[in-house]
Design a protein around this motif. Structure first.
Motif, short mmCIF file in Angstrom:
data_model
loop_
_atom_site.label_atom_id
_atom_site.label_comp_id
_atom_site.label_asym_id
_atom_site.label_seq_id
_atom_site.Cartn_x
_atom_site.Cartn_y
_atom_site.Cartn_z
N LEU A 6 118.51 5.57 -49.36
CA LEU A 6 117.62 6.19 -50.33
C LEU A 6 116.42 6.83 -49.64
N ALA A 7 116.06 6.32 -48.47
CA ALA A 7 114.92 6.86 -47.73
C ALA A 7 115.32 7.99 -46.79
N ALA A 8 116.59 8.30 -46.68
CA ALA A 8 117.06 9.27 -45.70
C ALA A 8 116.40 10.64 -45.81
N PRO A 9 116.11 11.17 -47.01
CA PRO A 9 115.46 12.48 -47.06
C PRO A 9 114.10 12.51 -46.38
N VAL A 10 113.41 11.38 -46.36
CA VAL A 10 112.07 11.31 -45.78
C VAL A 10 112.14 11.09 -44.27
N ASN A 11 113.22 10.48 -43.80
CA ASN A 11 113.31 10.04 -42.40
C ASN A 11 113.83 11.13 -41.49
N GLY B 259 113.38 13.43 -37.85
CA GLY B 259 112.92 13.21 -36.49
C GLY B 259 113.78 12.23 -35.73
N GLY B 260 113.72 12.35 -34.43
CA GLY B 260 114.57 11.54 -33.56
C GLY B 260 114.19 10.08 -33.51
N GLU B 261 112.95 9.75 -33.90
CA GLU B 261 112.53 8.35 -33.85
C GLU B 261 113.00 7.56 -35.06
N TYR C 174 115.09 -1.75 -40.48
CA TYR C 174 113.96 -1.34 -39.65
C TYR C 174 113.96 0.18 -39.55
N PRO C 175 112.81 0.84 -39.77
CA PRO C 175 112.82 2.30 -39.94
C PRO C 175 112.81 3.13 -38.67
N PHE C 176 112.63 2.48 -37.51
CA PHE C 176 112.56 3.22 -36.26
C PHE C 176 113.71 2.83 -35.33
N ARG C 177 114.11 3.76 -34.50
CA ARG C 177 115.17 3.47 -33.53
C ARG C 177 114.70 2.46 -32.49
N TYR C 178 113.40 2.49 -32.18
CA TYR C 178 112.82 1.55 -31.22
C TYR C 178 111.72 0.76 -31.93
N ARG C 179 111.62 -0.51 -31.62
CA ARG C 179 110.67 -1.38 -32.30
C ARG C 179 109.24 -0.87 -32.10
N ASP C 180 108.53 -0.67 -33.18
CA ASP C 180 107.15 -0.18 -33.12
C ASP C 180 106.43 -0.64 -34.39
N ASP D 291 111.20 4.36 -48.35
CA ASP D 291 110.57 4.57 -47.05
C ASP D 291 109.40 3.62 -46.86
N ILE D 292 108.55 3.49 -47.87
CA ILE D 292 107.39 2.60 -47.77
C ILE D 292 107.83 1.14 -47.66
N THR D 293 108.89 0.78 -48.38
CA THR D 293 109.40 -0.59 -48.28
C THR D 293 109.83 -0.89 -46.85
N ARG D 294 110.55 0.02 -46.24
CA ARG D 294 111.02 -0.19 -44.87
C ARG D 294 109.84 -0.26 -43.89
N LYS D 295 108.84 0.59 -44.10
CA LYS D 295 107.66 0.54 -43.23
C LYS D 295 106.90 -0.76 -43.44
N GLY D 296 106.85 -1.24 -44.68
CA GLY D 296 106.20 -2.52 -44.94
C GLY D 296 106.90 -3.67 -44.24
N TYR D 297 108.21 -3.60 -44.19
CA TYR D 297 108.99 -4.60 -43.45
C TYR D 297 108.67 -4.54 -41.96
N ALA D 298 108.64 -3.34 -41.41
CA ALA D 298 108.35 -3.18 -39.99
C ALA D 298 106.93 -3.63 -39.64
N ALA D 299 106.00 -3.41 -40.56
CA ALA D 299 104.61 -3.80 -40.32
C ALA D 299 104.38 -5.30 -40.47
#
Length: 208
Positions: A33-38, A40-42, A49-55, A109-117
């Protein structure tokens, strides 16, 4: 549905996310569901987790700078608002539709970023994503219609930003259009929308 947010606000802050396990078909659909927002290569499009590398720090910075979300309570407030009304209420007259896709993509997208944070643990993040399923499948029947509505609302939103000068100005509409075409391309085996077609959310869940 909305009792979920009140209950989550009373819980403690989550620990940092663990190593990402393989997703099921339902989980990949939810992440997609977040794919339209995501762009870029990262960006990671096939994991919670929303990034290819942990950040984790980048996720927290993005939430603060882009959304004014410094912590868990503010995150839940924003998600609650997006699922209840979001941006679609003032856009109804401009678009002639109920533009849910825009709000749902931002919500995921915000949910995934909240998980990563570290504001959400994995179980909570999945529960929040599942809360978006019923209204989304009631509004759309294909990824193509979801994408079409997302692009329509994005274009209206971009037109409202004309004349804005900022280093963080969002990508041009042409970039978003090209990204959506890539996601919808049936020959793109890496597209999460091809890995988890729209109808799989209505079927029994299974491992990928």
């Amino acid at each position: 549905m909305f009792e979920l947010f009140g209950r989550l606000r009373r819980q403690h802050r989550a620990e940092p996310p663990p190593h990402e396990p393989p997703l099921s078909t339902h989980q990949l659909w939810l992440v997609s569901l977040a794919a339209p927002v995501n762009r870029g290569g990262e960006a990671a499009r096939t994991s919670l987790y929303p990034f290819r590398y942990r950040d984790d720090a980048a996720a927290g910075s993005w939430l603060r700078e882009q959304w004014g979300i410094p912590g868990r309570d503010e995150l839940l407030d924003r998600l609650d608002g997006l699922l209840r009304e979001g941006y679609r209420a003032p856009l109804r007259e401009q678009t002639g539709t109920e533009p849910l896709a825009w709000d749902v993509a931002l919500y995921a997208d915000i949910t995934r970023k909240g998980y990563a944070a570290g504001y959400l643990d994995a179980d909570t993040a999945w529960g929040l994503l599942r809360a978006a399923v019923r209204p989304t499948v009631a509004a759309y029947h294909l990824w193509e219609t979801f994408a079409r509505d997302y692009l329509l609302v994005r274009q209206v939103w971009m037109e409202g930003l004309r004349g804005t000068s900022s280093e963080d100005f969002p990508a041009p509409q042409a970039v978003s259009d090209a990204h959506l075409r890539t996601l919808l391309d049936p020959a793109n085996r890496a597209s999460p929308w091809n890995l988890a077609p729209w109808h799989v959310i209505s079927l029994p869940d299974r491992p990928l």
